[in-house]
Scaffold this motif. Structure first.
Motif, PDB file in Angstrom:
ATOM      1  N   ASP A 330       0.803  -1.213   0.000  1.00 13.31           N
ATOM      2  CA  ASP A 330       0.000   0.000   0.000  1.00 13.31           C
ATOM      3  C   ASP A 330       0.840   1.268   0.000  1.00 13.31           C
ATOM      4  O   ASP A 330       0.292   2.365   0.020  1.00 13.31           O
ATOM      5  CB  ASP A 330      -0.938   0.018   1.215  1.00 13.31           C
ATOM      6  CG  ASP A 330      -2.293  -0.568   0.879  1.00 13.31           C
ATOM      7  OD1 ASP A 330      -2.526  -0.861  -0.301  1.00 13.31           O
ATOM      8  OD2 ASP A 330      -3.121  -0.743   1.796  1.00 13.31           O
ATOM      9  N   ASP A 331       2.171   1.133   0.007  1.00  8.29           N
ATOM     10  CA  ASP A 331       3.029   2.313   0.000  1.00  8.29           C
ATOM     11  C   ASP A 331       3.615   2.510  -1.391  1.00  8.29           C
ATOM     12  O   ASP A 331       4.249   1.604  -1.933  1.00  8.29           O
ATOM     13  CB  ASP A 331       4.162   2.157   1.015  1.00  8.29           C
ATOM     14  CG  ASP A 331       4.969   3.434   1.149  1.00  8.29           C
ATOM     15  OD1 ASP A 331       4.556   4.309   1.924  1.00  8.29           O
ATOM     16  OD2 ASP A 331       5.995   3.564   0.456  1.00  8.29           O
ATOM     17  N   PRO A 332       3.414   3.685  -2.009  1.00  4.73           N
ATOM     18  CA  PRO A 332       3.931   3.899  -3.370  1.00  4.73           C
ATOM     19  C   PRO A 332       5.429   3.663  -3.492  1.00  4.73           C
ATOM     20  O   PRO A 332       5.903   3.201  -4.532  1.00  4.73           O
ATOM     21  CB  PRO A 332       3.570   5.366  -3.654  1.00  4.73           C
ATOM     22  CG  PRO A 332       2.414   5.657  -2.749  1.00  4.73           C
ATOM     23  CD  PRO A 332       2.648   4.852  -1.515  1.00  4.73           C
ATOM     24  N   GLU A 333       6.198   3.972  -2.445  1.00  8.31           N
ATOM     25  CA  GLU A 333       7.646   3.796  -2.525  1.00  8.31           C
ATOM     26  C   GLU A 333       8.041   2.325  -2.575  1.00  8.31           C
ATOM     27  O   GLU A 333       9.158   1.992  -2.954  1.00  8.31           O
ATOM     28  CB  GLU A 333       8.328   4.479  -1.335  1.00  8.31           C
ATOM     29  CG  GLU A 333       8.244   5.995  -1.383  1.00  8.31           C
ATOM     30  CD  GLU A 333       9.249   6.656  -0.463  1.00  8.31           C
ATOM     31  OE1 GLU A 333      10.157   5.958   0.030  1.00  8.31           O
ATOM     32  OE2 GLU A 333       9.144   7.874  -0.255  1.00  8.31           O
ATOM     33  N   GLY A 334       7.110   1.462  -2.187  1.00  7.23           N
ATOM     34  CA  GLY A 334       7.423   0.047  -2.198  1.00  7.23           C
ATOM     35  C   GLY A 334       6.903  -0.681  -3.418  1.00  7.23           C
ATOM     36  O   GLY A 334       7.043  -1.903  -3.510  1.00  7.23           O
ATOM     37  N   ALA A 335       6.335   0.040  -4.384  1.00  9.40           N
ATOM     38  CA  ALA A 335       5.674  -0.604  -5.525  1.00  9.40           C
ATOM     39  C   ALA A 335       6.629  -1.489  -6.320  1.00  9.40           C
ATOM     40  O   ALA A 335       6.305  -2.641  -6.640  1.00  9.40           O
ATOM     41  CB  ALA A 335       5.048   0.457  -6.431  1.00  9.40           C
ATOM     42  N   ILE A 336       7.802  -0.976  -6.659  1.00  9.12           N
ATOM     43  CA  ILE A 336       8.749  -1.757  -7.464  1.00  9.12           C
ATOM     44  C   ILE A 336       9.208  -2.994  -6.704  1.00  9.12           C
ATOM     45  O   ILE A 336       9.326  -4.089  -7.259  1.00  9.12           O
ATOM     46  CB  ILE A 336       9.951  -0.882  -7.868  1.00  9.12           C
ATOM     47  CG1 ILE A 336       9.500   0.223  -8.817  1.00  9.12           C
ATOM     48  CG2 ILE A 336      11.042  -1.724  -8.520  1.00  9.12           C
ATOM     49  CD1 ILE A 336      10.608   1.188  -9.209  1.00  9.12           C
ATOM     50  N   VAL A 337       9.448  -2.816  -5.404  1.00 11.88           N
ATOM     51  CA  VAL A 337       9.901  -3.945  -4.584  1.00 11.88           C
ATOM     52  C   VAL A 337       8.803  -4.990  -4.484  1.00 11.88           C
ATOM     53  O   VAL A 337       9.068  -6.199  -4.589  1.00 11.88           O
ATOM     54  CB  VAL A 337      10.318  -3.446  -3.191  1.00 11.88           C
ATOM     55  CG1 VAL A 337      10.687  -4.623  -2.294  1.00 11.88           C
ATOM     56  CG2 VAL A 337      11.484  -2.481  -3.302  1.00 11.88           C
ATOM     57  N   VAL A 338       7.565  -4.553  -4.289  1.00 13.68           N
ATOM     58  CA  VAL A 338       6.453  -5.505  -4.184  1.00 13.68           C
ATOM     59  C   VAL A 338       6.269  -6.266  -5.493  1.00 13.68           C
ATOM     60  O   VAL A 338       5.994  -7.469  -5.494  1.00 13.68           O
ATOM     61  CB  VAL A 338       5.157  -4.777  -3.785  1.00 13.68           C
ATOM     62  CG1 VAL A 338       3.954  -5.713  -3.908  1.00 13.68           C
ATOM     63  CG2 VAL A 338       5.273  -4.257  -2.359  1.00 13.68           C
ATOM     64  N   GLU A 339       6.438  -5.592  -6.618  1.00  9.99           N
ATOM     65  CA  GLU A 339       6.354  -6.285  -7.912  1.00  9.99           C
ATOM     66  C   GLU A 339       7.431  -7.354  -8.022  1.00  9.99           C
ATOM     67  O   GLU A 339       7.184  -8.455  -8.525  1.00  9.99           O
ATOM     68  CB  GLU A 339       6.489  -5.277  -9.053  1.00  9.99           C
ATOM     69  CG  GLU A 339       5.281  -4.365  -9.225  1.00  9.99           C
ATOM     70  CD  GLU A 339       5.497  -3.346 -10.341  1.00  9.99           C
ATOM     71  OE1 GLU A 339       6.514  -3.456 -11.062  1.00  9.99           O
ATOM     72  OE2 GLU A 339       4.657  -2.444 -10.483  1.00  9.99           O
ATOM     73  N   ALA A 340       8.635  -7.042  -7.535  1.00 13.27           N
ATOM     74  CA  ALA A 340       9.716  -8.023  -7.554  1.00 13.27           C
ATOM     75  C   ALA A 340       9.382  -9.212  -6.651  1.00 13.27           C
ATOM     76  O   ALA A 340       9.624 -10.372  -7.009  1.00 13.27           O
ATOM     77  CB  ALA A 340      11.027  -7.371  -7.114  1.00 13.27           C
ATOM     78  N   VAL A 341       8.808  -8.923  -5.487  1.00 11.41           N
ATOM     79  CA  VAL A 341       8.389 -10.001  -4.577  1.00 11.41           C
ATOM     80  C   VAL A 341       7.357 -10.889  -5.247  1.00 11.41           C
ATOM     81  O   VAL A 341       7.428 -12.127  -5.186  1.00 11.41           O
ATOM     82  CB  VAL A 341       7.814  -9.408  -3.277  1.00 11.41           C
ATOM     83  CG1 VAL A 341       7.103 -10.492  -2.467  1.00 11.41           C
ATOM     84  CG2 VAL A 341       8.914  -8.778  -2.434  1.00 11.41           C
ATOM     85  N   GLU A 342       6.383 -10.272  -5.897  1.00 14.33           N
ATOM     86  CA  GLU A 342       5.307 -11.050  -6.511  1.00 14.33           C
ATOM     87  C   GLU A 342       5.823 -11.927  -7.641  1.00 14.33           C
ATOM     88  O   GLU A 342       5.383 -13.072  -7.803  1.00 14.33           O
ATOM     89  CB  GLU A 342       4.209 -10.110  -7.000  1.00 14.33           C
ATOM     90  CG  GLU A 342       3.441  -9.450  -5.864  1.00 14.33           C
ATOM     91  CD  GLU A 342       2.421  -8.433  -6.359  1.00 14.33           C
ATOM     92  OE1 GLU A 342       2.530  -8.017  -7.533  1.00 14.33           O
ATOM     93  OE2 GLU A 342       1.541  -8.046  -5.565  1.00 14.33           O
ATOM     94  N   SER A 343       6.771 -11.421  -8.430  1.00 13.79           N
ATOM     95  CA  SER A 343       7.318 -12.231  -9.524  1.00 13.79           C
ATOM     96  C   SER A 343       8.125 -13.405  -8.979  1.00 13.79           C
ATOM     97  O   SER A 343       8.033 -14.530  -9.488  1.00 13.79           O
ATOM     98  CB  SER A 343       8.174 -11.370 -10.449  1.00 13.79           C
ATOM     99  OG  SER A 343       9.299 -10.837  -9.774  1.00 13.79           O
ATOM    100  N   LEU A 344       8.888 -13.161  -7.920  1.00 10.54           N
ATOM    101  CA  LEU A 344       9.638 -14.250  -7.298  1.00 10.54           C
ATOM    102  C   LEU A 344       8.690 -15.252  -6.652  1.00 10.54           C
ATOM    103  O   LEU A 344       8.889 -16.479  -6.752  1.00 10.54           O
ATOM    104  CB  LEU A 344      10.603 -13.695  -6.251  1.00 10.54           C
ATOM    105  CG  LEU A 344      11.881 -13.036  -6.765  1.00 10.54           C
ATOM    106  CD1 LEU A 344      12.603 -12.339  -5.625  1.00 10.54           C
ATOM    107  CD2 LEU A 344      12.796 -14.069  -7.414  1.00 10.54           C
ATOM    108  N   ALA A 345       7.675 -14.756  -5.956  1.00  9.11           N
ATOM    109  CA  ALA A 345       6.736 -15.640  -5.262  1.00  9.11           C
ATOM    110  C   ALA A 345       5.991 -16.534  -6.249  1.00  9.11           C
ATOM    111  O   ALA A 345       5.785 -17.724  -5.991  1.00  9.11           O
ATOM    112  CB  ALA A 345       5.749 -14.815  -4.443  1.00  9.11           C
ATOM    113  N   ALA A 346       5.581 -15.978  -7.391  1.00  5.05           N
ATOM    114  CA  ALA A 346       4.885 -16.777  -8.393  1.00  5.05           C
ATOM    115  C   ALA A 346       5.792 -17.873  -8.939  1.00  5.05           C
ATOM    116  O   ALA A 346       5.378 -19.026  -9.104  1.00  5.05           O
ATOM    117  CB  ALA A 346       4.397 -15.880  -9.525  1.00  5.05           C
ATOM    118  N   LEU A 347       7.038 -17.513  -9.208  1.00  9.64           N
ATOM    119  CA  LEU A 347       7.990 -18.495  -9.730  1.00  9.64           C
ATOM    120  C   LEU A 347       8.246 -19.604  -8.721  1.00  9.64           C
ATOM    121  O   LEU A 347       8.198 -20.794  -9.067  1.00  9.64           O
ATOM    122  CB  LEU A 347       9.307 -17.789 -10.073  1.00  9.64           C
ATOM    123  CG  LEU A 347      10.465 -18.695 -10.515  1.00  9.64           C
ATOM    124  CD1 LEU A 347      10.134 -19.369 -11.836  1.00  9.64           C
ATOM    125  CD2 LEU A 347      11.750 -17.879 -10.623  1.00  9.64           C
TER     126      LEU A 347
END
Length: 419
Positions: A330-347
């Motif tokens: 929910d924090d805009p500054e964390g958007a890129i990091v969260v996207e990276a987490v989600e891509s790793l988590a899916a893999l």
């Protein structure tokens, strides 16, 4: 928070206004951190917008009507490892959730760390709790400054414990009040001994710690996430470092020596240092590298599990990670990091069935906050110091040296004759 804190969101095209996270949490009578845990477990859906998460009001009402939130009726015993089973009266892991003295840790994650830590140490809930370092802080800083240039913040914390102990005239007292007071001064000292990188933005231990870990001021959500991380990492059954701390307490070590024992066991790639490798991996994905290649490199470099994934005590996924990663989302500054987490988590979910653990959440928080790659270790050590002393207080009430196991001699094969 009041429901009027943010306006209803109509951005999904529905004829019904969407609820903000704060409004939804208030409607359910829970903290925002608990709401994120429900979302992560698939119990509630959410839509992400430029202004944060929004929720379907009808789904929220149906969930509110059907929800049954309760802690286990009686304390459960950990199955333990083959070595031993030790009764504990603070942390409980049951049905995929973490509880502190019967209270969901997810609910406590919205409280200041100092309030929860004082309650853990003394049983007293005091909303104004504030930790301050003792008179040995100046000496601890001088000792930390004398370390070689390659020393890290964990090294500074370790030597600070000894310096703070030497300055405490009651260091050997095992009186519960004296031990709890020493714990509070020690935790504050372990934070304040670190070099200041940015001005503290609030009079709290989390804000002080942030100012030592990041050169830039935190957003409100990021500081709240750090405070929640400290609470959620305070204790976690009998982890290796907790067992080391408790064994030291069994021999009636001082609370300072108990923390030194815990820090020694924490300094390991499979325990306290795991977030560093996870942050390095996450940073590469956030910078645009292919997740599959990054994971492959991490496995080869570590010769073991992918850092930041899997937790045997939570087969369905680590709830601490869900809460913290949900807050970061929910924090805009964390958007890129969260996207990276989600891509790793899916893999990793597709390939291994594992889910993110608290080490990955610490890595994500550190990366989003512009911190060094060892920041997660410092957050972990600071939080768990309170838990080690909670266990020490419990062990002081037991028979001394009861945790001294008996070795069973197993002779090695004879060496082959020379020549």
């Amino acid at each position: 928070m009041a429901a009027s804190a943010s306006a209803p969101d109509f951005s999904n095209g529905s004829s019904l206004p969407r609820l903000s996270a704060e409004q939804t949490a208030e409607r359910l009578g829970v903290k925002v951190e608990t709401l994120y845990a429900y979302v992560a477990r698939g119990l509630l859906g959410r839509a992400r917008t430029a202004t944060g998460s929004s929720f379907d009001p009808l789904e929220v009402e149906a969930f509110a009507a059907a929800r049954r939130r309760k802690a286990p009726a009686s304390p459960a015993r950990s199955e333990g490892r083959p070595l031993m089973v030790i009764d504990t009266d603070f942390a409980l892991i049951d049905d995929g959730e973490l509880y502190y003295r019967g209270r969901p840790a997810a609910d406590l994650a919205g409280e200041p760390f100092e309030v929860v830590a004082r309650w853990a140490l003394t049983g007293r809930w005091e909303p104004s709790a504030h930790f301050a370092a003792g008179p040995g802080l100046d000496a601890a800083r001088r000792v930390a400054e004398a370390l070689p240039p390659g020393a890290g913040d964990r090294d500074r914390q370790l030597v600070a414990v000894t310096a703070l102990a030497a300055a405490d005239p009651l260091r050997t007292s095992l009186d519960p009040e004296a031990v709890a007071g020493a714990a509070e001064r020690l935790i504050a000292g372990m934070v304040e001994v670190l070099p200041v990188l940015s001005p503290p933005v609030a009079p709290s231990l989390a804000a002080e710690l942030w100012s030592r870990l990041s050169p830039r001021p935190p957003t409100v959500p990021l500081l709240r996430t750090l405070d929640a991380a400290l609470v959620l990492l305070l204790d976690h059954d009998l982890a290796v470092s907790t067992l080391a701390a408790r064994a030291a307490a069994s021999a009636r070590a001082t609370p300072y020596a108990v923390v030194v024992a815990g820090l020694g066991a924490l300094d390991s790639p499979l325990h306290g240092n795991a977030s560093r490798a996870a942050q390095r991996m996450l940073a590469r994905v956030a910078a645009g590298e292919e997740p599959a290649r990054v994971v492959a490199d991490a496995v080869v470099d570590g010769r073991g599990p992918v850092p930041g994934f899997g937790q045997p005590l939570y087969p369905a996924g680590d709830p601490r990670a869900r809460i913290l990663l949900g807050m970061l989302a929910d924090d805009p500054e964390g958007a890129i990091v969260v996207e990276a987490v989600e891509s790793l988590a899916a893999l990793l979910h597709d390939r291994t069935g594992t889910a993110p653990n608290s080490d990955l959440a610490l890595a994500a928080l550190s990366l989003a906050g512009g911190m060094a790659d060892d920041a997660g270790e410092v957050i972990f050590a600071t939080a768990r110091t309170a838990g080690w002393i909670v266990h020490a207080l419990a062990e002081y009430r037991e028979r001394p040296l009861r945790l001294r196991p008996v070795g069973r001699y197993t002779p090695s094969p004879p060496a082959p004759p020379a020549g």
